[in-house]
Design a protein around this motif. Sequence first.
Motif, PDB file in Angstrom:
ATOM      1  N   GLU B  41       0.849  -1.190   0.000  1.00  0.00           N
ATOM      2  CA  GLU B  41       0.000   0.000   0.000  1.00  0.00           C
ATOM      3  C   GLU B  41       0.882   1.237   0.000  1.00  0.00           C
ATOM      4  O   GLU B  41       1.755   1.370   0.847  1.00  0.00           O
ATOM      5  CB  GLU B  41      -0.920  -0.029   1.223  1.00  0.00           C
ATOM      6  N   PHE B  42       0.634   2.128  -0.957  1.00  0.00           N
ATOM      7  CA  PHE B  42       1.525   3.271  -1.151  1.00  0.00           C
ATOM      8  C   PHE B  42       0.969   4.586  -0.629  1.00  0.00           C
ATOM      9  O   PHE B  42       1.673   5.574  -0.554  1.00  0.00           O
ATOM     10  CB  PHE B  42       1.849   3.421  -2.634  1.00  0.00           C
ATOM     11  N   GLY B  43      -0.327   4.614  -0.326  1.00  0.00           N
ATOM     12  CA  GLY B  43      -0.934   5.852   0.145  1.00  0.00           C
ATOM     13  C   GLY B  43      -2.372   5.588   0.496  1.00  0.00           C
ATOM     14  O   GLY B  43      -2.839   4.451   0.424  1.00  0.00           O
ATOM     15  N   ASN B  44      -3.072   6.672   0.898  1.00  0.00           N
ATOM     16  CA  ASN B  44      -4.465   6.481   1.285  1.00  0.00           C
ATOM     17  C   ASN B  44      -5.385   7.457   0.565  1.00  0.00           C
ATOM     18  O   ASN B  44      -6.308   8.013   1.146  1.00  0.00           O
ATOM     19  CB  ASN B  44      -4.611   6.605   2.807  1.00  0.00           C
ATOM     20  N   SER B  45      -5.090   7.690  -0.716  1.00  0.00           N
ATOM     21  CA  SER B  45      -5.966   8.557  -1.507  1.00  0.00           C
ATOM     22  C   SER B  45      -5.849   8.163  -2.966  1.00  0.00           C
ATOM     23  O   SER B  45      -5.014   7.352  -3.332  1.00  0.00           O
ATOM     24  CB  SER B  45      -5.577  10.021  -1.305  1.00  0.00           C
ATOM     25  N   ILE B  46      -6.728   8.740  -3.774  1.00  0.00           N
ATOM     26  CA  ILE B  46      -6.695   8.452  -5.199  1.00  0.00           C
ATOM     27  C   ILE B  46      -5.957   9.598  -5.871  1.00  0.00           C
ATOM     28  O   ILE B  46      -6.443  10.730  -5.880  1.00  0.00           O
ATOM     29  CB  ILE B  46      -8.135   8.322  -5.757  1.00  0.00           C
ATOM     30  N   SER B  47      -4.750   9.318  -6.348  1.00  0.00           N
ATOM     31  CA  SER B  47      -3.996  10.396  -6.981  1.00  0.00           C
ATOM     32  C   SER B  47      -3.102   9.838  -8.070  1.00  0.00           C
ATOM     33  O   SER B  47      -2.724   8.676  -8.054  1.00  0.00           O
ATOM     34  CB  SER B  47      -3.140  11.125  -5.945  1.00  0.00           C
ATOM     35  N   GLU B  48      -2.765  10.715  -9.012  1.00  0.00           N
ATOM     36  CA  GLU B  48      -1.910  10.297 -10.124  1.00  0.00           C
ATOM     37  C   GLU B  48      -0.515   9.934  -9.635  1.00  0.00           C
ATOM     38  O   GLU B  48       0.130   9.048 -10.182  1.00  0.00           O
ATOM     39  CB  GLU B  48      -1.839  11.416 -11.170  1.00  0.00           C
ATOM     40  N   GLU B  49      -0.059  10.636  -8.603  1.00  0.00           N
ATOM     41  CA  GLU B  49       1.288  10.382  -8.099  1.00  0.00           C
ATOM     42  C   GLU B  49       1.379   8.959  -7.533  1.00  0.00           C
ATOM     43  O   GLU B  49       2.314   8.221  -7.823  1.00  0.00           O
ATOM     44  CB  GLU B  49       1.629  11.409  -7.011  1.00  0.00           C
ATOM     45  N   ILE B  50       0.380   8.591  -6.735  1.00  0.00           N
ATOM     46  CA  ILE B  50       0.376   7.247  -6.156  1.00  0.00           C
ATOM     47  C   ILE B  50       0.245   6.210  -7.267  1.00  0.00           C
ATOM     48  O   ILE B  50       0.934   5.202  -7.288  1.00  0.00           O
ATOM     49  CB  ILE B  50      -0.763   7.112  -5.112  1.00  0.00           C
ATOM     50  N   ASN B  51      -0.623   6.504  -8.224  1.00  0.00           N
ATOM     51  CA  ASN B  51      -0.819   5.545  -9.314  1.00  0.00           C
ATOM     52  C   ASN B  51       0.454   5.348 -10.124  1.00  0.00           C
ATOM     53  O   ASN B  51       0.785   4.231 -10.532  1.00  0.00           O
ATOM     54  CB  ASN B  51      -1.959   6.022 -10.216  1.00  0.00           C
ATOM     55  N   SER B  52       1.180   6.424 -10.324  1.00  0.00           N
ATOM     56  CA  SER B  52       2.421   6.334 -11.089  1.00  0.00           C
ATOM     57  C   SER B  52       3.438   5.457 -10.355  1.00  0.00           C
ATOM     58  O   SER B  52       4.180   4.687 -10.960  1.00  0.00           O
ATOM     59  CB  SER B  52       2.942   7.753 -11.318  1.00  0.00           C
ATOM     60  N   ARG B  53       3.435   5.590  -9.031  1.00  0.00           N
ATOM     61  CA  ARG B  53       4.324   4.759  -8.204  1.00  0.00           C
ATOM     62  C   ARG B  53       3.940   3.269  -8.346  1.00  0.00           C
ATOM     63  O   ARG B  53       4.797   2.408  -8.483  1.00  0.00           O
ATOM     64  CB  ARG B  53       4.177   5.199  -6.755  1.00  0.00           C
ATOM     65  N   ILE B  54       2.656   3.002  -8.324  1.00  0.00           N
ATOM     66  CA  ILE B  54       2.167   1.625  -8.450  1.00  0.00           C
ATOM     67  C   ILE B  54       2.603   1.046  -9.796  1.00  0.00           C
ATOM     68  O   ILE B  54       3.064  -0.087  -9.889  1.00  0.00           O
ATOM     69  CB  ILE B  54       0.623   1.578  -8.326  1.00  0.00           C
ATOM     70  N   ARG B  55       2.462   1.874 -10.833  1.00  0.00           N
ATOM     71  CA  ARG B  55       2.844   1.415 -12.165  1.00  0.00           C
ATOM     72  C   ARG B  55       4.341   1.082 -12.197  1.00  0.00           C
ATOM     73  O   ARG B  55       4.743   0.036 -12.722  1.00  0.00           O
ATOM     74  CB  ARG B  55       2.517   2.514 -13.176  1.00  0.00           C
ATOM     75  N   SER B  56       5.158   1.953 -11.601  1.00  0.00           N
ATOM     76  CA  SER B  56       6.607   1.727 -11.581  1.00  0.00           C
ATOM     77  C   SER B  56       6.945   0.425 -10.873  1.00  0.00           C
ATOM     78  O   SER B  56       7.717  -0.394 -11.369  1.00  0.00           O
ATOM     79  CB  SER B  56       7.336   2.861 -10.854  1.00  0.00           C
TER      80      SER B  56
END
Lengths: 343, 276
Positions: B41-56
């Motif tokens: 789990e990388f964060g607790n919100s819906i954001s492009e930054e978190i999503n980009s991290r997940i993709r990486s």
Amino acid sequence: MGNVKIINPGLITLVEDSGRYGYQQYGVPVSGVMDSYSYRLGNILVGNKEGAAVLEAAMMGPTIEFSDQMVIAITGGNLSPTLNGSAIPMWQSILVNKGDRLIFTGLRAGCRSYIAFSGGIDVPEVMGSKSTYTRGRIGGYNGRALKSGDLLGVRHPGEDPGRLSGIKVPDEYIPDYPNTLELRVIIGPQDDHFTLEGMQAFLSEQYEVTSECDRMGYRLKGKKIEHVKSGDIISDGIAMGAVQVPGHGQPIIMLADRQTTGGYTKIANVISVDLPKIAQAKPGDRIKFVKVTVRKAQQMLREMEDKIAAVKKACVPWKVVTTRLLTLRIDGKCYNVKVEEIK
Amino acid sequence: MELTNRTAGCLNAKQRKSQGGGILYKQTKYLVTGDRALVMEFGNSISEEINSRIRSVGIAIEKSGINGITEIVPTYRSLMVHYDPMVIEYDVLLEKLATLEEQLESVELPSPCTYEIPTLYGGEFGPDMENVAKHNELTKEQVIEIHTSRDYLIYMLGFTPGFPYLGGMDERIATPRLKIPRTRIDAGSVGIASAQTGVYPIDSPGGWQLIGRTPIKLYDPYRENPILLKAGNYIRFIRIDREEYDRIKEEVAKGTYRYIIRNGGGRTTEWEMLRL
């Protein structure tokens, strides 16, 4: 290659294999058998490779007519299988002949029976699996549960059918299906969303299986499992056996046809070796959850694999060691006989 | 299909990043989800930054070839890692994933791609177009212009096979769901629900305001790549007319349609791109 005809599908009978893997990130449920232990042993009994497709029948089994001679094995929950009117044993391979009828006469223990056919059921693979995903209308037999009149193909077994029959799972490996069961769970991933009282209720109270239980999930009822704030989270992945608790505080165990992601808190996950137990639970059964660690669960899984390997070893079809052609004279008459020494 | 340059108006990586307002955890949380999967789990919100991290991290895991990892499932703020405990134990996997995160900088990341979704707006395929226009005091043309003017991030796929959870729709066309949901929405329908837009890969019930339909198949279980989209990439709706719609539909049926996937300003129709 042989055929079997579905005379009556029973409550719900599906073609399943070990599941459709690799597509969860695209939103495609895994599906596959609910009780992998019974499934694997069934295939072992009829000499199949472990991933072969079988029939999974729930509560009320089907009526099946065999159009060809073949070997079958019935494992899992006891739905009282009979062949041409006589009871037949479960957990062993049986030779059936053309015209024979397999009829299930009623639920006695457990919930789901597996019918394995030597050679395996011949249906096309869709996205790498023969499992039926009914909501997505793919896999299995035309993407749906079986209906009266369906004709299922069975692949040709590698072995001579006669040699495959009569193999039994040793008694100590046959599970029983009590109406009160203990399910071991690993706590998490959202354990911090529950109050101390909520967690205590979950681990000390009994929860009853409601009538809303299917391949997607089992809804249970019992003492409310209290959340700190709410039962909602930002959607994340759901593993097989996840115990989801929405805002109403009643647990739902997510199973084979579960959706890949969901937005409710998950208090725990049933461990792999106990999944076959929940797959055999039926409405009214009572469940007690017991906490274990992930390390312990994985150790138990290795023990379970050793157990299955032992069954496999005990269930190999006999092999011909030597063959001799003899001419014998019995009471003055001569006979040419072929003698096979088996092991 | 005619290939014209449609890169104008889409966001570059920097602009995309600046849109996100989410906060990455300082340290990724590793959550236990049974004995065959774990969640990063990388964060607790819906954001492009978190999503980009997940993709990486997802790409890094795929590249790492860690033995025993069977599937990964990216979601809004986390990545579920399915594994075979008979091949790799929990503790060992945990260690390997932590090491992988430390070395993330050195992993070469292909830039996300954009799938073009040709869409016929309004008319019989967009029965709620008028609702959406009226609700927002816009003309139908304005709704279409706004809807086609952005790339939408695919945060995750779920709900049904291939259903994309998209982010970044313009609030100017936000419209509440229908009060009475439809019992059947046809595959390919493009709709709006509050501030979200989406496209239905299979026939399903739903309460979205339908504004158009695409003739392409986002999901086809019998195709070599059954699902067109992949989380972490973008989609862009492209306005087409009825003639184009019919032609594309025919090509899709025949299997000759060439899906358009833009990558880094250029274009490619290679299927390999789908696995980025």
